[in-house]
Design a protein around this motif. Structure first.
Motif, short mmCIF file in Angstrom:
data_model
loop_
_atom_site.label_atom_id
_atom_site.label_comp_id
_atom_site.label_asym_id
_atom_site.label_seq_id
_atom_site.Cartn_x
_atom_site.Cartn_y
_atom_site.Cartn_z
N TYR A 1 7.40 -1.06 7.29
CA TYR A 1 5.95 -1.08 6.94
C TYR A 1 6.01 -1.28 5.40
O TYR A 1 6.93 -0.55 4.73
CB TYR A 1 5.15 -0.20 7.45
CG TYR A 1 4.94 -0.04 9.11
CD1 TYR A 1 4.03 -0.80 9.50
CD2 TYR A 1 6.01 0.50 9.73
CE1 TYR A 1 3.58 -0.97 10.87
CE2 TYR A 1 5.79 0.18 11.35
CZ TYR A 1 4.80 -0.46 11.77
OH TYR A 1 4.56 -0.72 13.11
N CYS A 2 4.89 -1.77 4.76
CA CYS A 2 4.67 -1.73 3.41
C CYS A 2 4.54 -0.04 2.98
O CYS A 2 3.85 0.83 3.88
CB CYS A 2 3.50 -2.40 3.06
SG CYS A 2 3.15 -2.36 1.21
N ALA A 3 5.07 0.11 1.69
CA ALA A 3 4.88 1.55 1.13
C ALA A 3 3.50 1.93 0.84
O ALA A 3 3.11 3.02 0.80
CB ALA A 3 5.83 1.69 0.31
N ARG A 4 2.67 0.93 0.48
CA ARG A 4 1.24 1.32 0.14
C ARG A 4 0.27 0.97 1.15
O ARG A 4 -0.77 1.62 1.56
CB ARG A 4 0.91 0.30 -1.03
CG ARG A 4 1.73 0.60 -2.14
CD ARG A 4 0.75 -0.21 -3.26
NE ARG A 4 1.66 -0.51 -4.54
CZ ARG A 4 1.42 -1.42 -5.52
NH1 ARG A 4 0.36 -2.34 -5.29
NH2 ARG A 4 2.23 -1.48 -6.58
N CYS A 5 0.09 -0.17 2.02
CA CYS A 5 -0.62 -0.32 2.89
C CYS A 5 -0.02 -0.10 4.20
O CYS A 5 0.96 0.44 4.34
CB CYS A 5 -1.33 -1.89 2.80
SG CYS A 5 -0.24 -3.37 3.24
N ILE A 6 -0.65 -0.82 5.27
CA ILE A 6 0.00 -0.48 6.85
C ILE A 6 0.46 -1.69 7.66
O ILE A 6 0.71 -1.70 8.68
CB ILE A 6 -1.15 0.18 7.49
CG1 ILE A 6 -2.46 -0.63 7.58
CG2 ILE A 6 -1.23 1.88 7.04
CD1 ILE A 6 -3.31 0.02 8.68
N VAL B 1 7.20 -2.75 -1.20
CA VAL B 1 5.68 -3.11 -1.48
C VAL B 1 5.34 -4.61 -0.94
O VAL B 1 6.53 -5.42 -1.24
CB VAL B 1 5.18 -2.83 -2.82
CG1 VAL B 1 3.58 -3.45 -3.15
CG2 VAL B 1 5.17 -1.37 -3.26
N CYS B 2 4.53 -4.88 -0.13
CA CYS B 2 4.18 -6.16 0.51
C CYS B 2 3.79 -7.11 -0.27
O CYS B 2 3.20 -6.73 -1.60
CB CYS B 2 3.64 -5.89 1.71
SG CYS B 2 1.86 -5.98 1.44
N SER B 3 3.78 -8.45 -0.05
CA SER B 3 3.56 -9.50 -0.89
C SER B 3 1.90 -9.40 -1.02
O SER B 3 1.22 -10.12 -1.79
CB SER B 3 3.88 -10.64 -0.27
OG SER B 3 3.76 -10.77 1.21
N GLY B 4 1.04 -8.93 0.16
CA GLY B 4 -0.20 -8.69 -0.11
C GLY B 4 -0.63 -7.89 -0.98
O GLY B 4 -1.65 -8.00 -1.57
N CYS B 5 -0.06 -6.59 -1.14
CA CYS B 5 -0.40 -5.78 -2.05
C CYS B 5 0.23 -6.18 -3.42
O CYS B 5 -0.68 -5.96 -4.50
CB CYS B 5 0.38 -4.28 -2.01
SG CYS B 5 -0.30 -3.30 -0.55
N ARG B 6 1.33 -7.02 -3.66
CA ARG B 6 1.43 -7.61 -4.91
C ARG B 6 0.45 -8.78 -5.31
O ARG B 6 0.03 -8.88 -6.58
CB ARG B 6 2.73 -8.24 -4.72
CG ARG B 6 3.96 -7.16 -4.60
CD ARG B 6 4.10 -6.53 -5.80
NE ARG B 6 5.35 -5.55 -5.99
CZ ARG B 6 5.25 -4.36 -6.42
NH1 ARG B 6 4.30 -3.86 -7.07
NH2 ARG B 6 6.32 -3.74 -6.24
N ILE C 1 -7.28 -0.10 1.63
CA ILE C 1 -6.49 0.72 0.89
C ILE C 1 -6.29 0.00 -0.32
O ILE C 1 -6.25 0.74 -1.53
CB ILE C 1 -4.84 0.77 1.65
CG1 ILE C 1 -5.03 1.45 2.97
CG2 ILE C 1 -4.00 1.32 0.64
CD1 ILE C 1 -3.77 1.51 3.79
N ARG C 2 -6.21 -1.43 -0.23
CA ARG C 2 -5.85 -1.89 -1.89
C ARG C 2 -7.05 -1.84 -2.58
O ARG C 2 -6.95 -1.67 -3.87
CB ARG C 2 -5.50 -3.56 -1.58
CG ARG C 2 -4.14 -3.67 -0.96
CD ARG C 2 -3.81 -5.20 -0.63
NE ARG C 2 -2.81 -5.34 0.40
CZ ARG C 2 -2.78 -6.18 1.40
NH1 ARG C 2 -3.94 -7.04 1.41
NH2 ARG C 2 -2.00 -6.15 2.20
N TYR C 3 -8.26 -1.98 -1.91
CA TYR C 3 -9.58 -1.88 -2.75
C TYR C 3 -9.78 -0.51 -3.38
O TYR C 3 -10.67 0.03 -4.08
CB TYR C 3 -10.67 -2.32 -2.12
CG TYR C 3 -10.83 -3.67 -1.67
CD1 TYR C 3 -9.86 -4.66 -2.32
CD2 TYR C 3 -11.91 -4.36 -1.09
CE1 TYR C 3 -9.80 -5.93 -2.10
CE2 TYR C 3 -11.92 -5.49 -0.90
CZ TYR C 3 -11.07 -6.64 -1.33
OH TYR C 3 -11.12 -7.94 -1.16
#
Ligand SMILES: [Zn+2]
Length: 377
Positions: A3-8, A23-28, A302-304
């Motif tokens: 799982y991504c360290a920032r989101c889920i 960290v995932c490509s969505g968070c990047r 989470i990102r927002y």
């Protein structure tokens, strides 16, 4: 499954890659939006796109592919604010909800656009959905094929110089860096990212007795016609910073009706409300990737900065495993199959590299939530 360290989101989701920091490509992609993209320059670039469209226009300046949802309202509103004469084009889902119908009608009346509500023979849709589900475990292949083909083909045939799509999915939901920074949705993009499980219209001729002409609506314009007229086909979300919550608010101010009290899947009452069958498309990701729609929604929150990772996990735990039973029943009634057929096929697409059987129960080792209540589904 990591799982991504920032989101889920896990790395089983298509387009999600974890980098060396976990960290995932969505968070990047979110980092790109917040820090790396010059939105002032992008807005100026949109002015140029508008000017070029108006210079080439012979009536309609742009086609906006619309479902009637919050994002389509926002796309139309933004185009109109820039002086574009809009033709709205909808692929009419055979599972349109009542609220979806109201929102399409309101959008046409209240925003004042001309509109094509493109309906495909329901028997063709029915047979195509059966074949797509049985062969690929994906009920939404016909939907994705139609909704990309119809506006693209009409732009070429009706000589409309611009098509304005919504968000760039790779920027919002994860993809590699080049795809995240793409601004145009052309035929190559559709072939690569059109969510048709790497199939084209021609691959489905013969399935469930479907003929070449039965599938006419799903036909993309020939590449030479597309290149000869060369409509510009862009993501609005590549020119203005996309925010689903802002889109819902802006659309609401103009008359869009949200689905409060009618939540179909995930945790957002303003999304996935147009169609009775869309929840199935998201539900099948449980078998294939080990995620529910809520994983997508909460990761965006989470990102927002609207929720923390811990709060999101708690929301998931409280929500638990939800089966869109009503929509599965409607889908089976539409295609004329028993629900046992639906469940047998869903089961056959369970990815056994992530799932393990424990008695009658299926479990995902290393799942995000330790004390998740596993079921036989
Ligand atoms: Zn992430």
């Amino acid at each position: 499954m990591k799982y991504c360290a920032r989101c889920i989101l896990p790395d089983t989701r298509p387009g999600i890659f974890l980098d060396e920091e976990g960290v995932c490509s969505g968070c990047r992609g979110h980092d790109d939006k917040e820090r790396h993209i010059d939105w002032t320059a992008r807005a100026r670039a949109f002015d140029t796109v508008v000017a070029e469209a108006k210079a080439r226009s012979s009536g309609y300046d742009c086609i906006v592919p619309v479902s009637g949802g919050k994002d389509s309202w926002y796309q139309v509103i933004t185009c109109q604010e820039h002086g574009l004469k809009v033709l709205g084009v909808t692929w009419r889902t055979p599972g349109r909800t009542e609220i979806g119908q109201r929102n399409v009608e309101r959008m046409v009346e209240q925003l004042g656009i001309d509109h094509i509500d493109f309906t495909i023979n329901p028997d063709v849709e029915r047979r195509f959905m059966i074949a797509a589900y049985e062969r690929k475990g994906a009920t939404a292949i016909p939907m994705h094929m139609a909704l990309f083909a119809i506006p693209t083909r009409l732009a070429v045939q009706m000589r409309v110089p611009l098509v304005v799509w919504g968000e760039n999915p790779q920027l919002e939901f994860g993809g590699d860096e080049a795809d995240r920074l793409a601004t145009e949705l052309d035929l190559d993009w559709i072939a690569k990212h059109g969510v048709t499980n790497q199939t084209s219209r021609e691959d489905w001729i013969g399935a469930e007795g479907l003929s070449d002409t039965d599938l006419a609506a799903y036909r993309l314009p020939p590449a030479e016609d597309f290149q000869a007229f060369a409509p510009k086909s862009i993501f609005l979300g590549s020119f203005f910073k996309w925010n689903s919550f802002d889109n819902a608010r802006i659309s609401g101010e103009h008359g869009f009706e949200s689905g409060a009290g009618h939540l179909k899947t995930g945790v957002w009452s303003f999304a996935d409300i147009d169609c009775h069958f869309i929840a199935l498309h998201h539900f099948l990701k449980w078998y294939k990737f080990g995620i529910l729609r809520s994983f997508d929604n909460l990761s965006v929150q989470i990102r927002y900065g609207l929720t923390s990772r811990d709060e999101a996990i708690e929301t998931l735990r409280e929500g638990g495993f939800q089966i869109p039973s009503d929509d599965i029943a409607r889908f089976c009634a539409f295609v004329g199959k028993p629900e046992s057929w639906f469940w047998e096929i869903a089961e056959s697409f369970r990815d056994q590299t992530i799932w393990r059987r424990d008695g009658e129960t299926w479990k995902i080792p290393g799942f995000l939530i330790d004390d998740w209540e596993w079921t036989t589904r």
